[in-house]
Motif scaffolding. Structure first.
Motif: not given
Length: 232
Positions: A121-126, A128-131
């Protein structure tokens, strides 16, 4: 390898009994072994230590997944430090019978696939401006700044700056450094959720050092370190 042969010979009922009694996260374990099944790209996995499963989505359409073996180092580490099934004992009672060093390794084995899920989850959202990802240690040490960042991130949903200021003031109650009432509640033996004593924090650092010096742990957690961009 005799341990590998022994692991292969275990029956499904024995495996399910073991997983249930050691309190492993079944959902995280399943997700760690699952990949979406694409027939055009199935050759690297399908038929090689894998199992295909069909399921229905909410619209009644069939979906296909493939479950494949994880690296042997993960299984070896988990089997070594989870030991025999607890057989009715609680996780807390089981860990209390172990030495501190073995207890932390057992906890690391229990948390392996749950931590892998969080690392993904961290890797995929790092980027991401919406995370928003906030490190727990950073939040504990810089609570005031971290909560400001959190409220700033939520500004599209809380556009009134005065309301955000009020929320920030209310959140100070949860600052372990400045809120004796909250610190007492978290250190209450009944709850025993957070420890702020220096000696216990030093013990945590000692355990962290022990894990980093344990080659089986480092190999089992290698994928997690890579996803988190942690240099080892």
């Amino acid at each position: 390898n005799s341990s590998f042969q022994k692991r292969q010979s275990i029956s499904l009922p024995q495996l399910m009994e073991h997983c249930e009694s050691i309190h492993i996260c079944e959902t995280c374990c399943r997700k760690a072994h699952e990949i979406p099944f694409n027939r055009s790209n199935s050759s690297p996995f399908f038929g090689i230590h894998s199992h295909q499963s069909l399921k229905m989505d909410n619209n009644g359409h069939s979906e296909s997944s493939v479950f494949f073996s994880r690296p042997f180092a993960e299984y070896s580490f988990m089997c070594e430090h989870l030991g025999k099934p607890a057989r009715g004992r609680s996780l807390q009672a089981t860990l209390q019978q172990l030495s501190p060093e073995e207890g932390i390794l057992s906890q690391a084995a229990l948390d392996l696939y749950e931590t892998l899920t969080m690392a993904r989850i961290f890797n995929e959202t790092f980027s991401d401006p919406h995370s928003l990802n906030i490190d727990l240690d950073y939040m504990t040490g810089n609570f005031n700044q971290a909560t400001k960042q959190l409220l700033s991130f939520l500004s599209p949903f809380i556009p009134n700056p005065h309301q955000r200021d009020r929320l920030h003031a209310d959140l100070t109650f949860f600052d372990l450094k400045t809120s004796p009432v909250y610190r007492w509640s978290m250190e209450n033996p009944v709850i025993n959720h957070v420890n702020t004593q220096h000696s216990l924090r030093q013990s945590t650092l000692d355990f962290e050092k022990a894990l980093k010096n344990h080659p089986d742990f480092m190999e089992a957690y290698r994928t997690i370190f890579e996803l988190m961009n942690i240099k080892t």
